[in-house]
Design a protein around this motif. Structure first.
Motif, PDB file in Angstrom:
ATOM      1  N   PRO A 221       0.824  -1.216   0.000  1.00 23.01           N
ATOM      2  CA  PRO A 221       0.000   0.000   0.000  1.00 23.01           C
ATOM      3  C   PRO A 221       0.852   1.259   0.000  1.00 23.01           C
ATOM      4  N   GLY A 222       0.562   2.155  -0.928  1.00 23.33           N
ATOM      5  CA  GLY A 222       1.266   3.426  -0.988  1.00 23.33           C
ATOM      6  C   GLY A 222       2.661   3.367  -1.553  1.00 23.33           C
ATOM      7  N   LYS A 223       3.050   2.205  -2.086  1.00 22.13           N
ATOM      8  CA  LYS A 223       4.405   2.051  -2.626  1.00 22.13           C
ATOM      9  C   LYS A 223       4.365   1.617  -4.079  1.00 22.13           C
ATOM     10  N   ASP A 224       5.498   1.732  -4.725  1.00 22.71           N
ATOM     11  CA  ASP A 224       5.615   1.280  -6.106  1.00 22.71           C
ATOM     12  C   ASP A 224       5.633  -0.244  -6.157  1.00 22.71           C
ATOM     13  N   ARG A 225       5.340  -0.755  -7.328  1.00 28.00           N
ATOM     14  CA  ARG A 225       5.429  -2.189  -7.526  1.00 28.00           C
ATOM     15  C   ARG A 225       6.900  -2.569  -7.699  1.00 28.00           C
ATOM     16  N   ASP A 226       7.333  -3.588  -6.975  1.00 26.94           N
ATOM     17  CA  ASP A 226       8.744  -3.979  -6.955  1.00 26.94           C
ATOM     18  C   ASP A 226       8.937  -5.417  -7.420  1.00 26.94           C
ATOM     19  N   PHE A 227      10.103  -5.671  -7.932  1.00 29.69           N
ATOM     20  CA  PHE A 227      10.493  -7.016  -8.338  1.00 29.69           C
ATOM     21  C   PHE A 227      10.679  -7.906  -7.115  1.00 29.69           C
ATOM     22  N   VAL A 228      10.246  -9.164  -7.241  1.00 27.14           N
ATOM     23  CA  VAL A 228      10.421 -10.143  -6.172  1.00 27.14           C
ATOM     24  C   VAL A 228      11.314 -11.299  -6.636  1.00 27.14           C
ATOM     25  N   ALA A 229      10.917 -11.939  -7.733  1.00 24.87           N
ATOM     26  CA  ALA A 229      11.657 -13.108  -8.208  1.00 24.87           C
ATOM     27  C   ALA A 229      11.297 -13.363  -9.660  1.00 24.87           C
ATOM     28  N   ALA A 230      12.156 -14.095 -10.341  1.00 23.88           N
ATOM     29  CA  ALA A 230      11.894 -14.475 -11.727  1.00 23.88           C
ATOM     30  C   ALA A 230      12.592 -15.785 -12.027  1.00 23.88           C
ATOM     31  N   VAL A 231      12.077 -16.479 -13.026  1.00 23.11           N
ATOM     32  CA  VAL A 231      12.688 -17.735 -13.446  1.00 23.11           C
ATOM     33  C   VAL A 231      12.544 -17.856 -14.952  1.00 23.11           C
ATOM     34  N   THR A 232      13.585 -18.335 -15.603  1.00 20.67           N
ATOM     35  CA  THR A 232      13.467 -18.590 -17.026  1.00 20.67           C
ATOM     36  C   THR A 232      12.569 -19.800 -17.239  1.00 20.67           C
TER      37      THR A 232
ATOM     38  N   SER B  84      12.916 -22.194 -19.086  1.00 19.92           N
ATOM     39  CA  SER B  84      13.719 -23.417 -19.130  1.00 19.92           C
ATOM     40  C   SER B  84      14.009 -23.933 -17.731  1.00 19.92           C
ATOM     41  N   GLY B  85      13.887 -23.042 -16.753  1.00 15.79           N
ATOM     42  CA  GLY B  85      14.161 -23.414 -15.368  1.00 15.79           C
ATOM     43  C   GLY B  85      15.622 -23.325 -14.992  1.00 15.79           C
ATOM     44  N   ARG B  86      16.454 -22.910 -15.930  1.00 17.75           N
ATOM     45  CA  ARG B  86      17.898 -22.921 -15.665  1.00 17.75           C
ATOM     46  C   ARG B  86      18.334 -21.828 -14.722  1.00 17.75           C
ATOM     47  N   THR B  87      17.619 -20.703 -14.753  1.00 18.03           N
ATOM     48  CA  THR B  87      18.085 -19.557 -13.977  1.00 18.03           C
ATOM     49  C   THR B  87      16.946 -18.925 -13.202  1.00 18.03           C
ATOM     50  N   ALA B  88      17.233 -18.613 -11.946  1.00 14.68           N
ATOM     51  CA  ALA B  88      16.273 -17.908 -11.095  1.00 14.68           C
ATOM     52  C   ALA B  88      16.944 -16.667 -10.530  1.00 14.68           C
ATOM     53  N   TYR B  89      16.131 -15.652 -10.311  1.00 14.21           N
ATOM     54  CA  TYR B  89      16.629 -14.384  -9.779  1.00 14.21           C
ATOM     55  C   TYR B  89      15.740 -13.983  -8.601  1.00 14.21           C
ATOM     56  N   TYR B  90      16.352 -13.309  -7.634  1.00 19.53           N
ATOM     57  CA  TYR B  90      15.601 -12.901  -6.452  1.00 19.53           C
ATOM     58  C   TYR B  90      15.998 -11.500  -6.025  1.00 19.53           C
ATOM     59  N   ALA B  91      15.031 -10.785  -5.498  1.00 24.26           N
ATOM     60  CA  ALA B  91      15.348  -9.524  -4.828  1.00 24.26           C
ATOM     61  C   ALA B  91      16.105  -9.838  -3.542  1.00 24.26           C
ATOM     62  N   ASP B  92      16.982  -8.949  -3.148  1.00 29.23           N
ATOM     63  CA  ASP B  92      17.778  -9.179  -1.939  1.00 29.23           C
ATOM     64  C   ASP B  92      16.889  -9.398  -0.720  1.00 29.23           C
ATOM     65  N   SER B  93      15.746  -8.734  -0.690  1.00 28.68           N
ATOM     66  CA  SER B  93      14.872  -8.797   0.481  1.00 28.68           C
ATOM     67  C   SER B  93      14.220 -10.156   0.681  1.00 28.68           C
ATOM     68  N   VAL B  94      14.230 -10.997  -0.354  1.00 32.28           N
ATOM     69  CA  VAL B  94      13.563 -12.303  -0.234  1.00 32.28           C
ATOM     70  C   VAL B  94      14.516 -13.480  -0.414  1.00 32.28           C
ATOM     71  N   LYS B  95      15.770 -13.205  -0.713  1.00 30.81           N
ATOM     72  CA  LYS B  95      16.744 -14.290  -0.913  1.00 30.81           C
ATOM     73  C   LYS B  95      16.825 -15.153   0.328  1.00 30.81           C
ATOM     74  N   GLY B  96      16.811 -16.463   0.105  1.00 30.40           N
ATOM     75  CA  GLY B  96      16.897 -17.395   1.218  1.00 30.40           C
ATOM     76  C   GLY B  96      15.551 -17.708   1.849  1.00 30.40           C
ATOM     77  N   ARG B  97      14.516 -16.953   1.510  1.00 28.25           N
ATOM     78  CA  ARG B  97      13.182 -17.196   2.076  1.00 28.25           C
ATOM     79  C   ARG B  97      12.176 -17.619   1.010  1.00 28.25           C
ATOM     80  N   PHE B  98      12.299 -17.065  -0.185  1.00 29.59           N
ATOM     81  CA  PHE B  98      11.368 -17.342  -1.281  1.00 29.59           C
ATOM     82  C   PHE B  98      12.049 -18.220  -2.324  1.00 29.59           C
TER      83      PHE B  98
END
Length: 125
Positions: free
Chosen positions: A41-52, A54-68
């Protein structure tokens, strides 16, 4: 046309877990990458995670690394976001999106072609 439908949101206590799903449909669904974003609420939309796709590569925001953890099931045309150790600051509407851009611009919202309607995640303290 591609349609994305998220599910799995809800209310959970801090420290708990939720798994979000994003089911895709449409004859032209052929993404290079799937992403998850969130908007508090009241904030911009931010990136959380992504995956190709193919499943070969995943990316995470620093705030969720290790949890998501982001994953996908190609046969079901579904991408998942497993969220563990949830915190009140994870409260947001979560959106999935698909991208046909073959690049590493995974956190750029403008590089996503289709978006779901969002699912609410609320983490109580």
């Amino acid at each position: 046309q591609v349609q994305l439908v998220e599910s799995g949101g809800g209310l959970v206590q801090a420290g708990g877990s939720l798994r979000l799903s994003c089911a895709a449909s449409g004859r032209t669904f052929s993404p290079y990458r799937m992403g998850w974003f969130r908007q508090a609420p009241g904030k911009d939309r931010d990136f959380v995670a992504a995956v190709t796709w193919s499943g070969r590569t995943a990316y995470y925001a620093d705030s969720v690394k290790g949890r998501f953890t982001v994953s996908r099931d190609n046969a079901k045309k579904t991408v998942y976001l497993q969220m563990n150790s949830l915190k009140p600051e994870d409260t947001a509407v979560y959106y999935c999106a698909s991208s046909s851009y073959v690049d590493t611009d995974y956190d750029n919202q403008r590089k996503y072609n289709y978006w779901g309607q969002g699912t609410q995640v609320t983490v109580s303290s």
